[in-house]
Each structure stands twice: as C-alpha cells, then as structure tokens.
Motif scaffolding. Structure first.
Motif, mmCIF file in Angstrom:
data_model
loop_
_atom_site.group_PDB
_atom_site.id
_atom_site.type_symbol
_atom_site.label_atom_id
_atom_site.label_comp_id
_atom_site.label_asym_id
_atom_site.label_seq_id
_atom_site.Cartn_x
_atom_site.Cartn_y
_atom_site.Cartn_z
ATOM 1 N N THR A 1 7.103 2.931 -0.511
ATOM 2 C CA THR A 1 6.120 2.894 -1.604
ATOM 3 C C THR A 1 5.642 4.318 -1.877
ATOM 4 N N ASP A 2 6.553 5.071 -2.489
ATOM 5 C CA ASP A 2 6.310 6.501 -2.687
ATOM 6 C C ASP A 2 6.106 6.847 -4.161
ATOM 7 N N GLN A 3 5.868 5.839 -4.987
ATOM 8 C CA GLN A 3 5.697 6.103 -6.413
ATOM 9 C C GLN A 3 4.207 6.140 -6.769
ATOM 10 N N ASN A 4 3.936 6.526 -8.005
ATOM 11 C CA ASN A 4 2.554 6.627 -8.489
ATOM 12 C C ASN A 4 1.803 5.319 -8.192
ATOM 13 N N PRO A 5 0.818 5.366 -7.306
ATOM 14 C CA PRO A 5 0.167 4.123 -6.878
ATOM 15 C C PRO A 5 -0.796 3.553 -7.901
ATOM 16 N N SER A 6 -0.964 4.222 -9.021
ATOM 17 C CA SER A 6 -1.858 3.651 -10.039
ATOM 18 C C SER A 6 -1.071 2.862 -11.091
ATOM 19 N N ASN A 7 0.186 2.634 -10.804
ATOM 20 C CA ASN A 7 0.981 1.757 -11.665
ATOM 21 C C ASN A 7 1.487 0.566 -10.869
ATOM 22 N N ASN A 8 1.869 -0.477 -11.616
ATOM 23 C CA ASN A 8 2.631 -1.576 -11.027
ATOM 24 C C ASN A 8 4.086 -1.400 -11.427
ATOM 25 N N THR B 1 -4.458 -0.304 -7.675
ATOM 26 C CA THR B 1 -4.131 -0.842 -8.999
ATOM 27 C C THR B 1 -4.397 -2.336 -9.046
ATOM 28 N N SER B 2 -4.920 -2.785 -10.169
ATOM 29 C CA SER B 2 -5.149 -4.219 -10.339
ATOM 30 C C SER B 2 -3.808 -4.926 -10.524
ATOM 31 N N ALA B 3 -3.712 -6.115 -9.919
ATOM 32 C CA ALA B 3 -2.474 -6.894 -10.029
ATOM 33 C C ALA B 3 -2.262 -7.411 -11.447
ATOM 34 N N SER B 4 -3.318 -7.335 -12.268
ATOM 35 C CA SER B 4 -3.154 -7.876 -13.619
ATOM 36 C C SER B 4 -2.752 -6.792 -14.622
ATOM 37 N N LYS B 5 -2.586 -5.593 -14.148
ATOM 38 C CA LYS B 5 -2.183 -4.500 -15.050
ATOM 39 C C LYS B 5 -0.662 -4.529 -15.219
ATOM 40 N N PRO B 6 -0.183 -4.633 -16.438
ATOM 41 C CA PRO B 6 1.278 -4.694 -16.599
ATOM 42 C C PRO B 6 1.905 -3.333 -16.315
ATOM 43 N N PRO B 7 3.131 -3.326 -15.825
ATOM 44 C CA PRO B 7 3.819 -2.053 -15.604
ATOM 45 C C PRO B 7 3.897 -1.248 -16.892
ATOM 46 N N ILE C 1 0.864 -1.181 0.000
ATOM 47 C CA ILE C 1 0.000 0.000 0.000
ATOM 48 C C ILE C 1 0.902 1.233 0.000
ATOM 49 N N PRO C 2 0.390 2.368 -0.455
ATOM 50 C CA PRO C 2 1.265 3.525 -0.659
ATOM 51 C C PRO C 2 1.821 4.080 0.653
ATOM 52 N N ASN C 3 2.970 4.720 0.510
ATOM 53 C CA ASN C 3 3.584 5.496 1.587
ATOM 54 C C ASN C 3 3.881 4.694 2.844
ATOM 55 N N LYS C 4 4.348 3.500 2.608
ATOM 56 C CA LYS C 4 4.802 2.661 3.709
ATOM 57 C C LYS C 4 6.253 2.275 3.438
#
Lengths: 597, 597
Positions: free
Chosen positions: A311-318, A345-351, A252-255
């Motif tokens: 986890t400080d990057q854009n959270p809508s990407n993998n 973000t869905s786990a099935s979304k490719p980076p 999860i973000p920002n951890k």
C-alpha cells in the motif's frame, strides 16, 4: 457523494499470527458450527456442521436462487492449519436432489472416498441424509470447495478453504494482512434450465454470465463506476447490508497485504487488477512460486493464487479492484470493488479515475506471457528426472453424438456411471462401467486446426488404469471446435494430485520436437492448468495416491457435456472403503446381496 | 374461418371389444415400449420401459420445462385388463434428482413396496438407476399415475392408467366409444422455485395456475373462444401439431360415449361441462356408481370418474367441452376443447354459442349437491355394519411453526424421514421416525370457525399403527385457516385402500349427532374424498392391506407443507421386502452393517 455507495468493509487478517487472528474471526462468524479439538501433536480436528439448501438470494442485486450452506452464500470459509483434520458433517436439506462437496486442491491421501465427486469417489448424499467428510489438510495454501454433482457448483455451492502453515512454520514471504477473494460468475437462468439446455437437441448454450461475483457479490443493474462511463447503467447506492454490496478492501498505508484469489467460475476466465498497485505472485494452488510482479493477473476456473501488494500509493485516494472476462468475447461487465486507505480516506469517496481497462479478451499473447511466468520457487518438489513411464495424449474436441453437442476426449464423451468407480474397481464389478481402456492417443493425421469432424464419437465411462507409483505424462491437445476458426480455453483440473506443468505450445504436439522444450528445472506444481486455443499443455504427475480421480475441464458446462477422463491407481492397496460411500448402484446391490463385507 | 383453429383429433376407442381396440392403439403408439406376455390363465404381464427426464415443452403454448416420460408429456397411457400384471422398468435420467412413481388407485395388495411413495414405501430411484415396478391391477377402472417425491407431480410427471374388465366380463353399462381426459394445472414458475417459496420465511405462495390442461394441453396466450369474448385475448390458430393444440373429441351421432376423467391437478378443483350434453356418472375411482345425470360435474385432485354422454344433439354443430376452477377465486381461464360430430360437421367450425359458464366458484351448495349424489351401485362392497373398531379424528389446520407457514393435522405437520417407513417398521429401526403415536383427536374446545391459533404446532414423522384387519373410521375435520373467514377445500387421498365415504357435514363433527347421519347403505367406495370448507367428511376402511400407506391432501403444495399422515398395518405379516427398495437411510446402513438379510 449523497449516500455512501459502498461501505461494506472486508477487514484484513494479520499475518503476525495468521491463524490465531483469522481463526478468531472465523470462529466469531460460525461460533457454534466450528469446534476445535487439539491433539497432543499440535494438530487439530476442526469440526463443521453444515446444512445445504436452496435459498432466495440477490448475488448481483437481482433476486435469484442459490445453493447455500447454513444460510450463507458463498458457504462458510474453512480455516485450518497444515496437519489439521477437517471434519464436515454435511446434511442434505434439498427436497429431491442429491449433493456432494469436493475439496478442491486437497489431495486426500489415504481418504480418496472424501474427495466429494459423485459417481467417482462416493454415492451422493440423498435428501435428509448426513455424510461426514473427514480428511487431513497436509499443506498450507489457498484452496476452495464446491459441489461436484450435476451443475451444483454453478448454482452457488462453493466456499473458501484456507490452510495456514503449521505452528512454528513460516511462509517464505512476509505480509501484514490478508484478504480472501473467491471469484465466480452468475446466471439468471436456473441451473436446472442450464443443464437441460446443454443436454437438449437442438443444443442451447448457457451464454455469457450476467454478472461476475467477488465473494458472491456483484452488481447487475447498477455500476459502482457509472459516473465515469457514458453507459445507461445507474450508479449503485448501498446502505451496506445488501447481499450484493461489494466488500471493500480496507488497508493502511505502507503495509504488505496478501490477497488470496480463487476462481470457482462456471465458465469465465478472468483477469484481475488493482489500479496503481503492482501485484507479486507468490503461491499457486497451494505451492510457492518464484515471485514475479505484474500489473494484471489471469486466473482460470479451478486455480488459486496468492499475490502480495504494497500500500504505497497516495493514501488520500481509493483504488479500483477490477475483474474482467478473458478468452471469450465479453458480454459481462467487469466486477468492481475498492481498495480503501481507511485511516486517511473515506470509503465512500470514488476513485479519481475510471476502473482499469482489461487486456483485450483475445490477446492470448498477453495471457501466455503471464502463464509462462508462473514457475516454482526453488525447493519445491521437482518432477522425476527420468523419462516418463507412460504418456497419455488427450485430444479435446467438440463433437456431435446423435445430434447432441458434446465435448469428447480422444472421441469419447464422458458419461459418469451410477456406481462410484472407487467401489466398482475395488470390488471388480464388471458391469459398472466400460472396461475397455480409453485411447491414449488420437490418429496422427488429425488436423487440430480444422473444424472437428468426428463422426465416430461415442459416449463412454472407461478408466485409465495407472500402475501405482509410475510417472505419467499427459499432453492436453486442444483443437478447432465445431465452428470454423474457433478453439476455446480449457482449464484442466486433476483430483488427488498436483502435477508439474512441463510446458505449453502451439498447434499439434510433436513428440520429437516439443518434448525438448519441457521445463524440468522449475515447472510450476499445481492442480489446474490451462490449455490455450489451438495449443497443447504438457503435465507430469506421479500416480502415488491410491484412489480414483477425475481429471477434467473445470468449465462446468464443458464437464457436463463430457469433457473429462478418469484415472485409477492403487485401488487394491486401499484398506476398507467406508461402506456408506458405496450404498448406491451396483455396490449398493452387492451389499444387499451380502456377497461381501 | 381462415385456418383451422383446432384440428387435433382424439379418436374414441370402441367398447365392443374395449381392450383389443384400445390396446392396439396403445401398442401402435409405444410399439417397442410395451410387450405383452400372456399367461396360461388369460392374464397378461404388460411390460413398459420408461425413461424419466426433463424436456422443453409448451403445454399452454408458452415454452417451459416438464418432467416427461420417453419424450412424452403427459407420460404414456398404461392400458391393461383386470388381473394383469403391470411391469414398468423405470430409468431415472435426471441429473441430480431422485424419482418415484405412484400408481394412484391401485391398492398394491401384496406389493406395498411398489406404491411409489418416497420415504414411505421405497427409497427413491437415484439418477442413472433403474427400478422395476411390478404390481397387479386387480380391478377395472379409471386410474392414473404420478410422481410422489417433492413436487414432481406438479412438474408434469403423470399419465393415465386404464384397466379394462377381464376377458369375458362386462361393465354394468353400455357404450360405443371412449375418450380419456387427464386434467391438470400448470404454472410458468419452475417447480423448484415453487418448492422453495413454499418452504421460505416469509412464505411465498405459488398463486393460481397460469393454465388448466386437458391431456397436457392448454392455451395461455390465446383463446379458442376469443371471438365470443370482449377480452383482449387473441383467437388461437393451430396447424394441429402444436404441443398445446387441443384434442378434439370426434364423435358420430346417436352413440353413447364413455368419458374417463381424471384430475392430477396440483391445486385446482375443477368443474367440467359439455355444452348441451347431459352427463351420466357411472364410475368413481375404480368403483361403479349408482348412475346419475348432471349438466356439469366437479372433480377434485386425485379423483377419477367415468361419465356417459349420448351424441343426441344437432350434428351440424360443434359443442364446447369446458373445464373451470372451483373453490378458489378463479384467476385462470377455463380450459376448452370441442365435441365434433365429425361426419356432419367440420372440426374447424366454432360452436354456435360461447363456452358454458361454470357455477360460481364459491357456490359450495352446488358442489355439495353434486358430491352427495355420488353413491355406490348396488352390489358394491358395503362397509362393515358393526361399530368401528377405531376412530381417528384429524383436524386440518394452517399453522405457523418457527414463522414458517405449514399445514398440520392435530397440530403436527408431516415431515417425511430419510428412511422409508416400510423398512424402518419392518426392521424395528427406532431412530428412523418419531415413535410417539400422533394424536387421534384434538381438544374439544377448539373452535373450527375461528382463525387458527396453534402456538404448539410441531413437525412430526409419527405413524398411526393400525391393528391388522380392524375397521377404522376417519373424521376429516376442516377448520378456519390463518386468514379470517377462510377455509379451503382439501381432497384427501388414501393409499393402499378404498374407503367408504359415510358422510359430509358442516361445522365441527359431533360424535353423538353426526354419526347417526352416516350412510351405511350405499356410501361411495373410493380412494379420494373432498373435505368442504368449515366442514367434515367421515370415512371408513378396513386395515387389511399389509404395508405403510400415505393418507394426505392431494393438493401438492399442501402436502409439501405437511398436510398428511401415515398409516401402517400388518407390516410384520409381509414376507421379504425386496432389499432394493430399502438401500437408503437407516435401512441402507443396516444392510451395510450386515445385521440382517
């Protein structure tokens, strides 16, 4: 995307109470296998009941045979707290092969017979028999365990061993969750054939691994990133329950997450990256580091690290987690999995971009830069400031002996005896091994930059007898191998101790000059250290752990070809060695003849 | 012909002085391995020094891995005279596997610990260790030796053991020369994988062999008779030094030759023919037969025969020697070599007609006719004429146990214990194996013609304890296997004894009727007997050899799947059992605890 292409989730454990959470997970997995017995002092005995057997498995989506434990590959994770006793009742369910397990990084103080090294600390466990490994895990850290007989580690006999800080203690860093990744490499040729090829004349090299594995999972005939490459490999499609489906790191973000990384590779030196995320190294081989940040990190076989990432990057990407080969011209595709900000973000979304490109395999400057950043955190035990008491210089060469291709140390290629040293030294069995002390140096005119010419190489089983409690300096001296302009990486691992890595250098070690460069202030304290091509590595340790200890290149085929030495110290100080570790060879005969006991 | 297509010559040994000639040849081959020490009584101790290791080898022109001895496959031939002592110093040079060798057909009177059966007569020899097998070969005959641990026999661990008559003694037949042919079958899948498949759920059968071998030589990807067939296989072309080049039987006209044939097959039942030449059978398993002539002969795994043939055919032709599969739908090409009248015909001239066609694989009438012709020569020991003292009926069934496919005897699938019975019985170690006596019969309402329904099958390690010197009758009862209308051939082999084969019958054995048909006049005396599909075979032996003895189906995968039982007799009468055969399991622990000795 049509189907999800990776949806096997690796759930982090929380560090707020790392053990209660982690252990609950571990207990859920191996509920009837692990039993906790709490002592009055707060330390626990953690009981495991394991059965080792071959299994059909598809570590890289191609079916092969692995050495598994309780039907799992890799074997079950051991999770304990510093001060606990680990008690593993190990049953050998193989049909014709013996087995042992080494607890890599655990120093076995007072229990040298539990080190799990065939021919050194114990007789192998024969088929149908059970042996109980019982030892204390005195120190928090990231460790692993693995087979130490023949090439059984390469066959897949390994797993993680994580020791949390004792109750009430704290790590010197904060983190919110944890992932454990055990790295390995995998061949499609059976280990039995690999062993035979390495021992044959003409020599048959095992070649580069077919696949790199993360927690025993890799992809040989498909790629997670096929849509980015112009290669012919197809896109992997997983339902998620495949043995080769990658474990996704769900965050999860920002951890802040702690990633424990261990390398049990047979051959490959590796480089790990998490795209867009900096990694801060905080632990190596169970010792805290002066934290330092990198974009990519090297890890050699036998090493372990803890790295923190935020986890400080854009959270809508993998994001890609990627592992690549270093130090050998790579012929093996990088291993991939994904960091998934799972609430956004869905786990099935490719980076959004292709996997990171690893540093060039032979960019040793990059590797040395990384390795030299690994320094102890203030407060770690420091090396004895006095002059060393004994210096042993170990020249690593590739050699021909009777036409067989071998590795040798000061011209001796290690062949382990049938009787474990621990018993033969304790009981003065003079015929059990070579009693001539192996050389502590090599001829001063040896040119480490030229092709190996060692017509007098021999097989040997001699032991370096170390005076108890002395400080020992080791210079690992690399050299040119049999081929011209070739020198390989060798990560050396010491059993029963940690050592201080005093320094790394180029060319031939010089007593006069190079010693001055030793880092005596904050050298890293660890159990495995790399020797770079054509270079040397200087180590120091205190011979204060009664027992017999292997010190060897952790590359499995190199050890199989003789690349190791044996140290012994204080064996007479040991009380009774459990007889059951000495039922073979000459100690077995001794018991039969009833001369002792 | 362009190149010669088979020119590896098997030179006969002369029978005029069979040993002096044969032994000279043997000595030439393994000059420094075999040392003769003559005793004052004329008997000799024959010393062999062997090392067992895996080797790359091309038994059938395809490279694979075999278990070899002293770099040879099959292992060196042992040649001795009746009354000699054979002394084999066996070193295990494998990396992680134990090893033992069984001397098939040698009764080991007084030396039951030298029988070479893992878990029964001894602890396995661990890697790096040496064990000395020392035993008397009391009786002339055709024998062989082989691994008896896991499926190491299938891996190629076998060789011939020929015992000539004692000096001054004569065989009851004349011959001018001799050939020894050891038959086996060969798979391209490694034995380790075969073992795993057989032990897996779902079960994976090993399938039919890729190739049949004569003296370790066969042809998988070419045929010696391709020019006769309309198959796509190509004609074999040999220089002669290939590991798969056939050994040609080189004869001269108008002589009598003795062909010693032994089958060490893992699975295949075989049929042997020499085109145009009648064969007269004169010996089976070390016992003389009432001579009888056939055009083709069957041989089951574990059996040996001597056949005489006369070179009375047109000497300007060569003749096929051909071996084919019986009793299983053949998926394996016949093995071929050639009989060559060498002073009149070139060895490279192909025979004028195609290889002989074997009897139909499922022509059991033909097989039974042959088997029933095998009768003892007058003067052989006769079965005790009295009523048997004990009758054990052994129902052979295929079973599921926990979903695993097994073979069972009276519903018990044999699992060998970690401690050799010889020691655990001698020293009353109650926890070493199941102490409940296995059943000596099966329910009278069991229908042997119907698919096996044995929901209560179990694993077991129990022993049939036989009163010393009693006469024991065994009825081997075949039955329908798991598949409908299926019942397989099982050649059963008894260790430590020969038995009289009292009869063969169809369907379920009936005490009242079938016993009357027993042949008590001239039953063949041997160590291996076939049980035909849906039939029974009746055996009798005298339990007069102190020791613990395996009795099992000689089909290697069947034994691996549990198809065997264990007999023990007179163990208390044994003097001291050499401690070194008992260093494992509970006997090993017993020595450590120092309670005995």
């Amino acid at each position: 995307m049509g189907g999800s292409f990776f949806n096997r989730i690796l759930v982090p454990s929380s560090s707020a109470d790392p053990c209660s959470r982690a252990c609950r997970v571990a207990l859920l997995i191996c509920c009837c296998l692990s039993v906790l017995v709490e002592s009055s002092l707060g330390s626990k005995t953690r009981h495991f009941k394991w059965e080792v057997e071959y299994m059909y498995w598809s570590p890289d989506c191609v079916e092969g045979v692995v050495l598994g434990i309780n039907g799992q590959f890799p074997g079950p994770t051991i999770r304990a707290r510093a001060g606990d006793i680990v008690n593993v009742e190990l049953k050998n369910k193989l049909t014709t092969e013996g087995v042992v397990i080494h607890w890599h990084g655990i120093r076995q103080q007072g229990t040298p017979w539990a080190d799990g090294t065939a021919s050194i600390s114990q007789c192998v466990i024969n088929p149908g028999e059970t042996f109980v490994y019982r030892f204390k895990v005195e120190r928090a850290g990231t460790y692993f365990y693995h087979g130490h007989y023949g090439m059984q580690r390469s066959a897949g006999l390994y797993g993680s061993l994580i020791v949390d800080v004792a109750k009430g203690e704290k790590e010197p860093f904060h983190y919110d969750g944890e992932f454990d990744i055990l790295l390995s490499d995998w061949w499609h040729e059976s280990v039995h054939e690999q062993e035979l090829g390495l021992s044959s004349k003409p020599f048959r090299w095992i070649g580069e691994p077919q696949t790199l594995l993360m927690n025993g999972r890799g992809q040989y005939n498909c790629s997670l990133a096929a849509h980015y490459s112009n290669s012919s490999s197809s896109q992997c499609m997983f339902r998620g329950n495949e043995q080769c489906a990658p474990q996704i790191l769900r965050v999860i973000p920002n951890k802040i997450y702690r990633l424990r990384v261990t390398s049990s590779t047979s051959l490959a030196s590796l480089n790990l990256q998490i795209s867009n995320h900096k990694m801060v190294l905080v632990e190596a081989d169970g010792n805290y580091l002066q934290p330092f940040a990198v974009d990519d990190m090297d890890i050699y076989s036998g090493e372990s690290y803890s790295v923190l990432f935020t986890t400080d990057q854009n959270p809508s990407n993998n994001y890609w987690v990627s592992v690549s080969v270093r130090g050998r011209k790579p012929n093996t595709t990088q291993a991939l999995t994904m960091l998934n900000y799972h609430n956004t973000t869905s786990a099935s979304k490719p980076p959004p971009s292709p996997p990171p490109v690893a540093p060039l395999w032979n960019n040793y400057t990059h590797s040395k830069l990384f390795t030299k950043k690994v320094l102890a955190l203030m407060g770690n035990p420091n090396p004895p400031p006095t002059t060393h008491h004994r210096r042993i210089i170990l020249l690593n060469t590739q050699n021909y002996i009777d036409g067989y291709t071998k590795w040798a140390i000061n011209n001796i290629s290690l062949v382990l005896p049938a009787t474990p040293y621990l018993g033969s030294i304790k009981y003065n069995l003079n015929n059990a091994f070579d009693h001539k002390t192996p050389p502590a140096n090599f001829p001063s005119n040896y040119d480490v930059m030229k092709q190996a010419q060692n017509p007098n190489s021999t097989y040997g089983s001699g032991v370096y007898m170390l005076s108890f409690n002395t400080t020992v300096d080791i210079i690992l001296q690399n050299a040119n191998a049999l081929a011209v302009n070739t020198s390989e990486i060798h990560p050396w691992h010491l059993h029963g101790h940690d050592f201080w890595v005093l320094g790394y250098g180029e060319g031939k070690f010089s007593n006069e000059n190079d010693e001055k460069s030793f880092n005596l202030k904050n050298p890293p304290y660890r159990n495995t250290a790399v020797v770079f091509p054509f270079g040397w590595t200087a180590l120091r340790f205190v011979a204060n752990n009664p027992g017999v200890w292997a010190f060897h290149c952790h590359i499995e085929p190199h050890l199989h070809m003789g690349m190791g030495v044996v140290f012994a110290e204080g064996v007479r100080r040991l009380g009774k060695i459990p007889n059951e570790v000495l039922t073979c060879g000459l100690t077995g005969k001794m018991f039969l003849n009833n001369k002792n006991d």
